[in-house]
Enzyme design. Structure first.
Site, mmCIF file in Angstrom:
data_model
loop_
_atom_site.group_PDB
_atom_site.id
_atom_site.type_symbol
_atom_site.label_atom_id
_atom_site.label_comp_id
_atom_site.label_asym_id
_atom_site.label_seq_id
_atom_site.Cartn_x
_atom_site.Cartn_y
_atom_site.Cartn_z
ATOM 1 N N CYS A 42 2.942 -15.343 -19.246
ATOM 2 C CA CYS A 42 2.356 -15.894 -20.471
ATOM 3 C C CYS A 42 1.227 -15.026 -21.009
ATOM 4 C CB CYS A 42 1.849 -17.298 -20.190
ATOM 5 S SG CYS A 42 0.864 -17.351 -18.697
ATOM 6 N N TYR B 148 2.352 3.989 -8.315
ATOM 7 C CA TYR B 148 1.506 2.985 -8.965
ATOM 8 C C TYR B 148 2.344 1.862 -9.590
ATOM 9 C CZ TYR B 148 -1.582 6.923 -8.251
ATOM 10 O OH TYR B 148 -2.265 7.968 -7.678
HETATM 11 N N1 LLP Z 1 -6.998 11.858 -4.740
HETATM 12 C C1 LLP Z 1 -7.943 11.052 -5.291
HETATM 13 C C2 LLP Z 1 -9.318 11.165 -4.864
HETATM 14 C C3 LLP Z 1 -7.569 10.122 -6.272
HETATM 15 O O1 LLP Z 1 -8.494 9.344 -6.824
HETATM 16 C C4 LLP Z 1 -6.207 10.025 -6.678
HETATM 17 C C5 LLP Z 1 -5.780 9.050 -7.674
HETATM 18 C C6 LLP Z 1 -5.274 10.874 -6.062
HETATM 19 C C7 LLP Z 1 -5.712 11.782 -5.107
HETATM 20 C C8 LLP Z 1 -3.823 10.863 -6.416
HETATM 21 O O2 LLP Z 1 -3.645 11.197 -7.734
HETATM 22 P P1 LLP Z 1 -2.171 11.519 -8.303
HETATM 23 O O3 LLP Z 1 -1.673 12.753 -7.601
HETATM 24 O O4 LLP Z 1 -1.325 10.358 -8.010
HETATM 25 O O5 LLP Z 1 -2.379 11.740 -9.733
HETATM 26 N N2 LLP Z 1 -3.010 3.761 -11.429
HETATM 27 C C9 LLP Z 1 -3.022 4.952 -12.251
HETATM 28 C C10 LLP Z 1 -3.379 6.181 -11.449
HETATM 29 C C11 LLP Z 1 -4.717 6.107 -10.737
HETATM 30 C C12 LLP Z 1 -5.032 7.321 -9.932
HETATM 31 C C13 LLP Z 1 -6.254 7.132 -9.106
HETATM 32 N N3 LLP Z 1 -6.560 8.212 -8.236
HETATM 33 C C14 LLP Z 1 -1.672 5.084 -12.934
HETATM 34 O O6 LLP Z 1 -0.813 4.218 -12.751
HETATM 35 O O7 LLP Z 1 -1.444 6.013 -13.695
#
Ligand code: LLP
Length: 415
Positions: free
Chosen positions: A336, A365
């Site tokens: 909703c 995610y």
């Molecule tokens: N290392 C650190 C310190 C981080 O804060 C993050 C992600 C990663 C690695 C991994 O990042 P990646 O390779 O996945 O870009 N919920 C959001 C994404 C948040 C990312 C937070 N930190 C989304 O759905 O797009």
């Protein structure tokens, strides 16, 4: 993913998360190969998808884990990640979490403030241990991504400024209970441009050189995660170009290169399969109502994120009729809230009850950000390996959802 969606959805029901483990393997190997000739460790960012089977699969290929809570550290250990490949990051670690991480003797704790460093020192002292630490530097670089997933600017809450980092390293070097072994930065997620990574790497590598000059020997150079993926038509960074920039910045430094990819390994290895419940029209506007909702995949609602949606029609139809042509529709869930949608104006053919929609690029995610909003049970998760399916998380039941409430003493409300 080459799979029989009809039989899979009959077997596991919908909404259903499917992960292509072979795609994960390809992604991991491609990145690992790009680091060839250099000491490196890929510490998978567990937050992207923390299913034990996913972590285990990556661990079996040699991956470490980047964790942001003691829960994630425990998941990594449970899934068989070697303790000396585990990093514990995050801006707000509780004493209990620090204590447990030190007891488990993981590779290092990644610190994000001076106050946190003092706290870690205290806990290490109480345990009679020396804490291996790294410091997260905020290089003040605009990563040119969505503001919610941009983390390397001074306006963001993450890390410390270069000068502060230097002071912290000097302090840690003198402390009997801190051992500064690493340096870390992470400027944002879904990065599609190389320049911000190059700039940040240069700034942080210069700091490492300055620290060397005062006898502080950094062994791990951690570039964080952030590698972007294709959701729609993005031009992404190829792993070889990515590592080349890092090699260039760290030339002459004897460091182990660390990176923490989450999305890069997982996003396009996963999809969310949902069933069409109804079609409806409000004053000429077409809606397709499905059985998944924002509690299953919140990225479109939260970031206005694009996910490609593909229709898989189940029943028999007469092909080639005029009415068969694609017409734009909003794909919405049963929750909703107006924000409960997966796509707006998606071109879709006419759909019927029980047709399926595949929401692509949902491996990162997706499930980890799922909730029980509207008392909806979280989806099942299934691994596809060499064409075979394996359940890796059962569908949550209503009983699972209320168990912790029923476990309380409810007699105070009984008359
Ligand atoms: N290392 C650190 C310190 C981080 O804060 C993050 C992600 C990663 C690695 C991994 O990042 P990646 O390779 O996945 O870009 N919920 C959001 C994404 C948040 C990312 C937070 N930190 C989304 O759905 O797009």
């Amino acid at each position: 993913m080459k799979i029989d969606l009809k039989s899979l959805t009959q077997k596991y029901d919908t909404p259903l998360y499917l992960y292509d483990f072979d795609e994960m393997t390809t992604r991991y190997e491609e990145l690992k190969e790009a680091f060839e000739g250099h000491k490196s460790l890929i510490s998978y960012a567990v937050k992207a998808n923390s299913n034990l089977a996913v972590i285990r699969h990556l661990a079996q290929m040699g991956a470490g884990a980047d964790c942001v809570s003691i829960g994630e550290v425990k998941r990594a250990l449970t899934a068989g990640v070697e303790r000396y490949k585990i990093i514990f990051s995050g801006v707000g670690k509780r004493d209990e979490e620090i204590e447990e991480a030190l007891k488990r003797d993981i590779l290092m704790l990644n610190l994000e403030s001076e106050a946190e460093m003092k706290r870690v020192e205290l806990v290490a002292k109480e345990l009679g241990k020396e804490a291996r630490i790294s410091i997260r530097v905020n290089p003040n670089i605009d990563p040119k991504t969505h503001p919610y997933i941009s983390t390397g600017l001074h306006e963001n809450k993450f890390g410390v400024e270069i000068d502060m980092a230097k002071r912290m390293y000097i302090y840690a070097k003198k402390s009997a209970h801190l051992n500064p072994v690493g340096i870390h930065f992470h400027i944002g997620s879904q990065l599609t441009e190389l320049d911000p990574i190059r700039e940040a790497s240069m700034i942080v590598a210069d700091l490492v050189r300055n620290l060397r000059a005062i006898d502080i020997d950094i062994k791990f150079f951690d570039v964080g995660g952030g590698l972007g993926v294709v959701y729609k038509d993005e031009t992404t960074i190829c792993p070889r170009d990515y590592t080349e920039v890092i090699f260039e910045a760290t030339r002459g430094l004897d460091v182990t290169l660390l990176c923490e990819p989450g999305r890069y390994l997982m996003a396009n290895a996963g999809e969310l399969v949902t069933r069409v419940l109804y079609e409806k029209e409000n004053a000429g506007k077409r809606f397709v109502v499905v059985d998944a909702a924002m509690n299953d995949l919140i990225r479109p609602s939260l970031y206005d994120a694009y996910h490609n949606i593909e229709a898989v029609r189940m029943g028999k139809r007469d092909a080639g009729k005029a009415s068969e042509k694609n017409v734009p529709a909003d794909v919405v869930g049963p929750i909703c809230e107006s924000g409960d949608f997966f796509g707006k104006n998606v071109n879709l053919p006419p759909l019927e009850h029980d047709d399926l929609l595949v929401i692509h690029s949902a491996g990162a995610y997706g499930f980890t950000m799922a909730s029980n909003y509207n008392t909806r049970s979280r989806a099942a998760e299934v691994a596809i390996v060499g064409g075979a399916d394996h359940c890796i998380r059962k569908r949550e039941s209503f009983e699972d959802q209320v168990a912790l409430e029923l476990a309380c003493d409810n007699s105070w409300q009984k008359k």
